[in-house]
Motif scaffolding. Sequence first.
Motif, mmCIF file in Angstrom:
data_model
loop_
_atom_site.group_PDB
_atom_site.id
_atom_site.type_symbol
_atom_site.label_atom_id
_atom_site.label_comp_id
_atom_site.label_asym_id
_atom_site.label_seq_id
_atom_site.Cartn_x
_atom_site.Cartn_y
_atom_site.Cartn_z
ATOM 1 N N ILE A 206 92.321 48.167 -0.259
ATOM 2 C CA ILE A 206 92.280 47.896 1.186
ATOM 3 C C ILE A 206 91.885 46.443 1.430
ATOM 4 O O ILE A 206 92.500 45.738 2.243
ATOM 5 N N GLU A 207 90.874 45.972 0.718
ATOM 6 C CA GLU A 207 90.434 44.576 0.886
ATOM 7 C C GLU A 207 91.544 43.598 0.522
ATOM 8 O O GLU A 207 91.773 42.604 1.213
ATOM 9 N N ARG A 208 92.257 43.890 -0.561
ATOM 10 C CA ARG A 208 93.360 43.016 -0.973
ATOM 11 C C ARG A 208 94.456 42.993 0.086
ATOM 12 O O ARG A 208 95.024 41.936 0.388
ATOM 13 N N ALA A 209 94.754 44.165 0.647
ATOM 14 C CA ALA A 209 95.802 44.250 1.673
ATOM 15 C C ALA A 209 95.431 43.434 2.903
ATOM 16 O O ALA A 209 96.267 42.703 3.462
ATOM 17 N N VAL A 210 94.191 43.542 3.339
ATOM 18 C CA VAL A 210 93.746 42.810 4.532
ATOM 19 C C VAL A 210 93.724 41.310 4.250
ATOM 20 O O VAL A 210 94.098 40.489 5.121
ATOM 21 N N ASP A 211 93.336 40.937 3.041
ATOM 22 C CA ASP A 211 93.337 39.522 2.668
ATOM 23 C C ASP A 211 94.758 38.959 2.681
ATOM 24 O O ASP A 211 94.997 37.828 3.150
ATOM 25 N N LEU A 212 95.717 39.750 2.208
ATOM 26 C CA LEU A 212 97.114 39.329 2.251
ATOM 27 C C LEU A 212 97.584 39.102 3.687
ATOM 28 O O LEU A 212 98.282 38.130 3.990
ATOM 29 N N ILE A 344 91.063 47.849 9.662
ATOM 30 C CA ILE A 344 90.511 47.222 10.868
ATOM 31 C C ILE A 344 89.034 46.897 10.677
ATOM 32 O O ILE A 344 88.559 45.818 11.075
ATOM 33 N N LYS A 345 88.322 47.810 10.046
ATOM 34 C CA LYS A 345 86.885 47.600 9.803
ATOM 35 C C LYS A 345 86.668 46.354 8.940
ATOM 36 O O LYS A 345 85.788 45.523 9.228
ATOM 37 N N ILE A 346 87.466 46.190 7.898
ATOM 38 C CA ILE A 346 87.321 45.028 7.014
ATOM 39 C C ILE A 346 87.749 43.745 7.727
ATOM 40 O O ILE A 346 87.087 42.706 7.615
ATOM 41 N N TRP A 347 88.854 43.816 8.474
ATOM 42 C CA TRP A 347 89.310 42.632 9.225
ATOM 43 C C TRP A 347 88.203 42.115 10.150
ATOM 44 O O TRP A 347 87.921 40.913 10.201
ATOM 45 N N TYR A 352 88.156 37.881 10.160
ATOM 46 C CA TYR A 352 89.455 37.248 9.916
ATOM 47 C C TYR A 352 90.123 36.871 11.239
ATOM 48 O O TYR A 352 89.960 37.540 12.256
ATOM 49 N N LYS A 353 90.911 35.804 11.173
ATOM 50 C CA LYS A 353 91.736 35.393 12.313
ATOM 51 C C LYS A 353 93.182 35.282 11.849
ATOM 52 O O LYS A 353 93.440 35.028 10.670
ATOM 53 N N ALA A 354 94.088 35.462 12.762
ATOM 54 C CA ALA A 354 95.499 35.316 12.410
ATOM 55 C C ALA A 354 95.774 33.883 11.967
ATOM 56 O O ALA A 354 95.142 32.934 12.444
ATOM 57 N N ASN A 355 96.705 33.739 11.038
ATOM 58 C CA ASN A 355 97.067 32.441 10.474
ATOM 59 C C ASN A 355 97.918 31.677 11.500
ATOM 60 O O ASN A 355 99.151 31.711 11.475
ATOM 61 N N ALA A 356 97.270 30.982 12.416
ATOM 62 C CA ALA A 356 97.885 30.557 13.677
ATOM 63 C C ALA A 356 99.126 29.676 13.529
ATOM 64 O O ALA A 356 100.191 30.005 14.072
ATOM 65 N N LYS A 357 99.029 28.564 12.799
ATOM 66 C CA LYS A 357 100.161 27.622 12.769
ATOM 67 C C LYS A 357 101.407 28.212 12.109
ATOM 68 O O LYS A 357 102.503 28.123 12.661
ATOM 69 N N PRO A 358 101.291 28.829 10.916
ATOM 70 C CA PRO A 358 102.478 29.449 10.331
ATOM 71 C C PRO A 358 103.039 30.586 11.202
ATOM 72 O O PRO A 358 104.259 30.739 11.303
ATOM 73 N N LEU A 359 102.136 31.327 11.856
ATOM 74 C CA LEU A 359 102.596 32.417 12.710
ATOM 75 C C LEU A 359 103.360 31.895 13.922
ATOM 76 O O LEU A 359 104.341 32.505 14.363
ATOM 77 N N GLU A 360 102.923 30.771 14.445
ATOM 78 C CA GLU A 360 103.632 30.174 15.583
ATOM 79 C C GLU A 360 105.069 29.825 15.189
ATOM 80 O O GLU A 360 106.025 30.080 15.933
#
Length: 596
Positions: A206-212, A344-347, A352-360
């Motif tokens: 789960i931690e690996r998935a959220v980190d990804l 969600i609990k781990i996030w 964690y924050k969304a990876n803003a610039k690449p996501l844009e």
Amino acid sequence: MATPRMPHARKPDAQMNGAAIILKALQDQGVEVVFGYPGGAVLPIYDEIFKSNRIRHILVRHEQAAVHAAEGYARSTGKVGCVLVTSGPGATNAVTGLTDALMDSIPIVCLTGQVPTHLIGNDAFQEADTTGITRPCTKHNYLVKDVEKLADTIHEAVYVAKTGRPGPVVVDLPKDVLFAEGPYYAPNGHEHPTYKPQVKGEPDAIERAVDLLAKAKRPIFYGGGGLINAGPKASRLFTELVRLTHAPATLTLMGLGAYPSQDRQFVGMLGMHGTYEANLAMYNCDVMMNIGARFDDRVTGRISDFAPNSTKVHVDIDPSSINKNVVVDLPIIGDAAEVLEQMIKIWKAKNYKANAKPLEKWWAQIEKWRKRECLKFEEDPKIIKPQHAIKRLYELTLERDVYITTEVGQHQMWAAQYFGFEEPNRWMTSGGLGTMGYGLPAAMGVQIAHPEATVIDIAGEASYLMNIQELSTLSQYRLPVKSFIVNNQWMGMVRQWQELNHGGRYSESYSESLPDFIKVAEAFGGVGLRAENVDQLDDVIMEMLETDRFVLADILVKKDENCFPMIPSGAAHYEMLLGPDDKSELETSEDGMVLV
């Protein structure tokens, strides 16, 4: 076939005959409705239904329809659907429905009659090897030869049907066992000793998935029917996680409703008739988060070109689904709702924050794909386009409590494309098996479960004829199901494939002798309506919706309209066609994205 665990060491709660044991066990398991059709081998059960009057029985006109009705009931409520059929042809007629439920993971308990135990294997009247026949098309099955084990078997059948990856369970019941006196044991509330599906994901995975997810530049969420099966909580948590990460979300045919269709982050349905933006986003993603989907071939297209540069995470409660079709980088076995809650609990804990610039940048590209308007179609001022018919049906039911079922074919895909779903359990369709004749009996089951709701079967005229006898059931139980028949006079999807792949040789796909659906509706005690042109369409839809009886609305649509977008069989996502003359011309970006 399996033998359930031995009866409890404690004293039985009561003594009664086998038929009464079955009904008492079903009641204690919370079953309220049984869909069935009587016959000699199950008459003891029907006698107990008559005497007890505690479980509602719905008399269908065909055993296949009984299973589809139970599927509609189960999928729209989250409860176990229950079916009762007799031996021999009663059981074999149910096989299509059982296979449909297995493919789409629908929890069903099907009780089948059987000849007396001493006649099994003698080719007795209406004998069939039901457990042998249904072994490949059920999650589990039982042949009960001892009344002492009957109560435990019924309790276990319900548990198996609804636990883990849901599915159909058959309990085959010899007639002498139904007459025999035996002990009744109430559910003991103890955990099953051997069948214990894993529901929580492995914490490190789960931690690996959220980190990804947090590091992804081009992520995508890919939700399937497992989200629906895991209950409304799973869909709420899926929506929450998607919004936390600001990633796009796509759904399979069976997952529609698990994420709000009008939300900006929803890029539409994925797969053969999915949207351009969903399929191109899937092909180009760098992290794929699959929650409760099985990598169906109609979603993946050519396996070697399925999201080839992505890190794939697959969350599924069924271990056998992991790496079966697509090899993944990070498997997580668990219940969708439980795993999403962990994520969600781990996030949140790690802030964690969304990876803003690449996501844009990722969203900017998705918006370019959206501008292709892949679901746009040319209106016709006179002839009704099937897309327009379903779009107007959707728009005119926005203020209603609506449940949709479908038959199978072009109309099914158009319904998935043009009818939006904002919440789960409102969309009932045959996904895995693609069973023509599913929609009408499924709508029947939905209407039984939700008597005050508007239940609409979006149908094709060819598929509708497969189980049209169930109009008699609608009439008997006064079920105001609305049938919206998209009538193009062809087996539309067959005709489309014959046009595209077989040189326009339309072999046996035209319906030469369709009935007058208005007269059919009236003959069964309902209301028949017809729209022959665009000007009549809205009035027919409104009259259909406002009629308090069952309605057949015969909508005469353009006969040769094809269903696009479309990924040809065996093609990749970037090879999808937006129309009959479309040619895919590859264009790539500086970072290797296929832009088409």
